[in-house]
Design a protein around this motif. Sequence first.
Motif, PDB file in Angstrom:
ATOM      1  N   PRO A 141     -23.168  14.486  64.169  1.00  0.00           N
ATOM      2  CA  PRO A 141     -23.376  15.671  65.089  1.00  0.00           C
ATOM      3  C   PRO A 141     -22.914  17.067  64.515  1.00  0.00           C
ATOM      4  N   SER A 142     -21.794  16.911  63.881  1.00  0.00           N
ATOM      5  CA  SER A 142     -21.219  18.178  63.239  1.00  0.00           C
ATOM      6  C   SER A 142     -21.969  18.654  62.266  1.00  0.00           C
ATOM      7  N   ILE A 143     -22.681  17.604  61.104  1.00  0.00           N
ATOM      8  CA  ILE A 143     -23.362  18.079  60.180  1.00  0.00           C
ATOM      9  C   ILE A 143     -25.008  18.457  60.692  1.00  0.00           C
ATOM     10  N   LEU A 144     -25.242  17.726  61.724  1.00  0.00           N
ATOM     11  CA  LEU A 144     -26.520  18.385  62.527  1.00  0.00           C
ATOM     12  C   LEU A 144     -26.328  19.915  62.956  1.00  0.00           C
ATOM     13  N   LEU A 145     -25.161  20.080  63.591  1.00  0.00           N
ATOM     14  CA  LEU A 145     -25.126  21.616  64.199  1.00  0.00           C
ATOM     15  C   LEU A 145     -24.986  22.524  63.022  1.00  0.00           C
ATOM     16  N   ALA A 146     -24.393  22.249  62.012  1.00  0.00           N
ATOM     17  CA  ALA A 146     -24.030  23.101  60.899  1.00  0.00           C
ATOM     18  C   ALA A 146     -25.276  23.190  60.169  1.00  0.00           C
ATOM     19  N   ALA A 147     -26.388  22.455  60.077  1.00  0.00           N
ATOM     20  CA  ALA A 147     -27.589  22.398  59.332  1.00  0.00           C
ATOM     21  C   ALA A 147     -28.698  23.234  60.303  1.00  0.00           C
ATOM     22  N   LEU A 148     -28.808  22.848  61.407  1.00  0.00           N
ATOM     23  CA  LEU A 148     -29.604  23.664  62.417  1.00  0.00           C
ATOM     24  C   LEU A 148     -29.268  25.190  62.408  1.00  0.00           C
ATOM     25  N   ALA A 149     -27.910  25.328  62.603  1.00  0.00           N
ATOM     26  CA  ALA A 149     -27.236  26.841  62.699  1.00  0.00           C
ATOM     27  C   ALA A 149     -27.724  27.550  61.331  1.00  0.00           C
ATOM     28  N   GLY A 150     -27.379  26.733  60.153  1.00  0.00           N
ATOM     29  CA  GLY A 150     -27.427  27.291  58.735  1.00  0.00           C
ATOM     30  C   GLY A 150     -28.883  27.671  58.609  1.00  0.00           C
ATOM     31  N   VAL A 151     -29.806  26.806  58.840  1.00  0.00           N
ATOM     32  CA  VAL A 151     -31.344  26.963  58.394  1.00  0.00           C
ATOM     33  C   VAL A 151     -31.653  28.154  59.147  1.00  0.00           C
ATOM     34  N   THR A 152     -31.639  28.084  60.592  1.00  0.00           N
ATOM     35  CA  THR A 152     -31.762  29.093  61.480  1.00  0.00           C
ATOM     36  C   THR A 152     -31.600  30.649  61.004  1.00  0.00           C
ATOM     37  N   ALA A 157     -30.769  12.334  73.703  1.00  0.00           N
ATOM     38  CA  ALA A 157     -30.441  13.390  74.849  1.00  0.00           C
ATOM     39  C   ALA A 157     -28.871  13.322  74.917  1.00  0.00           C
ATOM     40  N   ALA A 158     -28.238  12.419  74.356  1.00  0.00           N
ATOM     41  CA  ALA A 158     -26.756  12.660  74.615  1.00  0.00           C
ATOM     42  C   ALA A 158     -26.074  13.431  73.440  1.00  0.00           C
ATOM     43  N   LEU A 159     -26.963  13.921  72.508  1.00  0.00           N
ATOM     44  CA  LEU A 159     -26.257  14.800  71.562  1.00  0.00           C
ATOM     45  C   LEU A 159     -25.853  16.079  72.386  1.00  0.00           C
ATOM     46  N   PRO A 160     -24.963  16.740  71.637  1.00  0.00           N
ATOM     47  CA  PRO A 160     -24.459  18.018  72.312  1.00  0.00           C
ATOM     48  C   PRO A 160     -25.576  18.785  72.714  1.00  0.00           C
ATOM     49  N   ASP A 161     -25.193  19.684  73.872  1.00  0.00           N
ATOM     50  CA  ASP A 161     -26.217  20.559  74.427  1.00  0.00           C
ATOM     51  C   ASP A 161     -26.578  21.662  73.225  1.00  0.00           C
ATOM     52  N   ALA A 162     -25.521  22.145  72.369  1.00  0.00           N
ATOM     53  CA  ALA A 162     -25.752  23.005  71.649  1.00  0.00           C
ATOM     54  C   ALA A 162     -26.727  22.509  70.446  1.00  0.00           C
ATOM     55  N   ALA A 163     -26.899  21.241  70.354  1.00  0.00           N
ATOM     56  CA  ALA A 163     -27.914  21.002  69.138  1.00  0.00           C
ATOM     57  C   ALA A 163     -29.193  21.229  69.986  1.00  0.00           C
ATOM     58  N   GLY A 164     -29.440  20.831  71.081  1.00  0.00           N
ATOM     59  CA  GLY A 164     -30.694  20.964  71.746  1.00  0.00           C
ATOM     60  C   GLY A 164     -30.840  22.606  71.752  1.00  0.00           C
ATOM     61  N   ARG A 165     -30.150  23.260  72.025  1.00  0.00           N
ATOM     62  CA  ARG A 165     -30.391  24.862  72.128  1.00  0.00           C
ATOM     63  C   ARG A 165     -31.024  25.423  70.683  1.00  0.00           C
ATOM     64  N   LEU A 166     -29.978  24.944  69.753  1.00  0.00           N
ATOM     65  CA  LEU A 166     -30.284  25.292  68.333  1.00  0.00           C
ATOM     66  C   LEU A 166     -31.483  24.930  67.760  1.00  0.00           C
TER      67      LEU A 166
END
Lengths: 275, 310
Positions: B18-29, B158-167
Motif C-alpha cells: 500500500p505504501s508503494i502504491l500510494l507513492a507511485a500514484l502520487a508520483g505519476v499524477t 476496497a479495503a485499501l486506504p481511502d487515499a489510494a482510491g482518491r489518488l
Amino acid sequence: MSQASLHQLHASPVEAMQGEARGGDRQILNALNVRGLTVSYDRKPVLWDVAMSVPAGARMAIIGPNGAGKSTLLKAALGLIPRLSGECTLFGAPVAKARDKVAYVPQRASVDWDFPASVLDVTLMGLQRQIGWLRWPGASHRAAARGFLDQVGMADFADRPIGQLSGGQQQRVFLARALAQQAPLLVLDEPFAGIDAATEHAIIDVLHRLSQDGRTILAVHHDLGTASQYFDRALLLSGTVIAEGAMDQVLTPAKLQAAYGGRLAASQLEAFAAS
Amino acid sequence: MTPQDTLSLQEFLQIDFPSILLAALAGVTCALLGNFLILRRQALIGDAISHVVLPGIVVGFLLTGSTDSLPMFLGALAAAVIAVLAIEGINRLSGVGREAAMGVVFTAMFAAGVLLLEQSGAGAVHLDVEHALLGNLESALWLEADGAASLLDPQALAALPDAAGRLAVVLGIVGLFVGLLWKELRMVSFDPGFANNLGVPAWALGFGLSVMTAIAAVAAFEAVGSILVIAMFICPAATARLLTDRLSVQIWISVAVALLAAVAGYLLAAFGLASFGLNADLSAAGMVALTAGLAQAAAMIVKRRRLGSA
C-alpha cells in the motif's frame, strides 16, 4: 483529414474573401481596419488614436523608431493585448469572430526556443483548426506540415529539435507555421530582425508568392533601406500615425523627420530626398 | 511455494504494497503535470499550494468538527483553488508577475491558517508537523490482503486506504486532462500569443493546469506529505527534460522516473539499510524524494557526458 477538407485547405483565400465582400456593405474591403485605437501600459499611453487601413491584397509595412508602438499596434489590433479604446475589423468582421482569417508570426525572440518540440511539431501548431481540439495530428496533417516546411526551405529539418536552430531557421519555421494556417491575411512582427541574408531572401520569395496569390501582408519593418523594395504601402508610426499610404508618399524626408526626430542621420534623410 | 514464502508475500502486500502504491500514484499524477509546470516556469507552485491548504484544513475541521480525511480534503482543495484564482487575479490586475503573486498569496494564506488555528481552539487538536511534511506512507496498511489473489479481488481492494482510491480517481482525471489537451497545452506553453490568435485561449488552459495541479497536490499531500509532492512535481519532469527533446517522450520518461523513485525509494527505506545490518528508521517519503533527486543528478551527468563527447 478527409478529401473535402483537404480541398478547403487549398482553396484560394481570395475566393473566400470575395464571397464575404458581396455580403458586406463596405465600399472598400479592408483586410484589416483599425479606428481610434488607444493602448496604454500602466497608464502610460503607447498608442494614441491610431487609425490604419490595410487594403486586401496589399503588402504593407509598419515603420517607425524604437518604442513607436509598432508591435503593440499589431497585438492590439489582433486583440492579443487589452486596448483602452478602438475598433478593429478583419475583412469587415470583428476580430474575435474572424480568427481564421489571420495568421500571426510573433517576434522570434518572444518564445523560449529551448523547448521540447521538433520543427514539425511547431509547424503542426498552424494546422490546429484542421486537426481540431482534443485530437492528435494524423499522417495527412504531418504530410501537409512537411509541404509548408518545404515552401520555406526547411523540409530537411522537420525532425530536428527546435533548440538546435539558428535565428534564420527559427524565423522560417515560424513562417511555415503561419503558412499552415492558410489565412488570407499574414501579420508578421519584425520578420527580418537578426537573420541571415539567405533567410531574408527566402522569406521575401514566400511573401511575394503569397502576394501574387492575392493574400494580404502586414509586417513591422525596421530597415528603411529595403522598405520600398519589399512593400508597396506603409504606415509611419510614432505613438500616433504620422503618415499612411503608398510607400513613396510616406517615406518623405519631412515625414521621416517627424517620426524619428533627431534619431535619423541627416545623410539618411538626404538619401531619401534624392531618391 | 513454502509457507515461509507465502507469509512474506502476504506481509509484503499488507505492509509494503500500500505504501508503494500510494507513492507511485502520487508520483505519476504529479509528474504528468510537472512536465508542463517546468516548461512554464511554474515548478514551485506545488510548494505554494502546500502552504495555502492549511487554512482550508482548519476551516474544514471547524465546519464539520470532524478529523475525518474527507472534510479536510475538501477544505484543502477549496483553499488551493482559491489560491490559484487569487494568484492569477493578482498577476493580471497588478502586473507584478506570477512569482510575486504566488509569494504574496501563499504566505498570506498560510499566516491566516496559523492565526485561525490559534484563535479557534482547533490548535488543541493534534496537528503533526512531521506528518504534514513527510506524510504517513509507512502507516498505510492493507490488512485484508492474504495473497496475490487479493490484487484481483474487489472486496479486498476496497479495503485499501481511502487515499489510494482518491489518488487513483485524481490520476484518472489528470491523465485525461493531459492526454486530451496535450497538443493545446504544449501550444500555449510554447507560444501563448500565437495560440490566442488561433482562438486557443492561453489563459484558460493555464488556469485549468493550475486547478489540476491544486487537485493533484491536495490529493497527494494527505497520502505522501508535502516534501514528496513538491519533489514529484519537479524531479521526474526535470530529469526527463534533460534526456530528450520531444515532449511526448519526456512525459513517458517522467512517468517512468516517478514509478522508479516510488518503488526503489520505498524499498531502500524499508530494506536498504537493514540488509547491511543497520537498524535505521528511514522515512519512506523522504527516501522516495531523495531517489527522484538522485535520478535528476544522474541525468545531469549523462547529459554533460553526451555534450562533452559531441
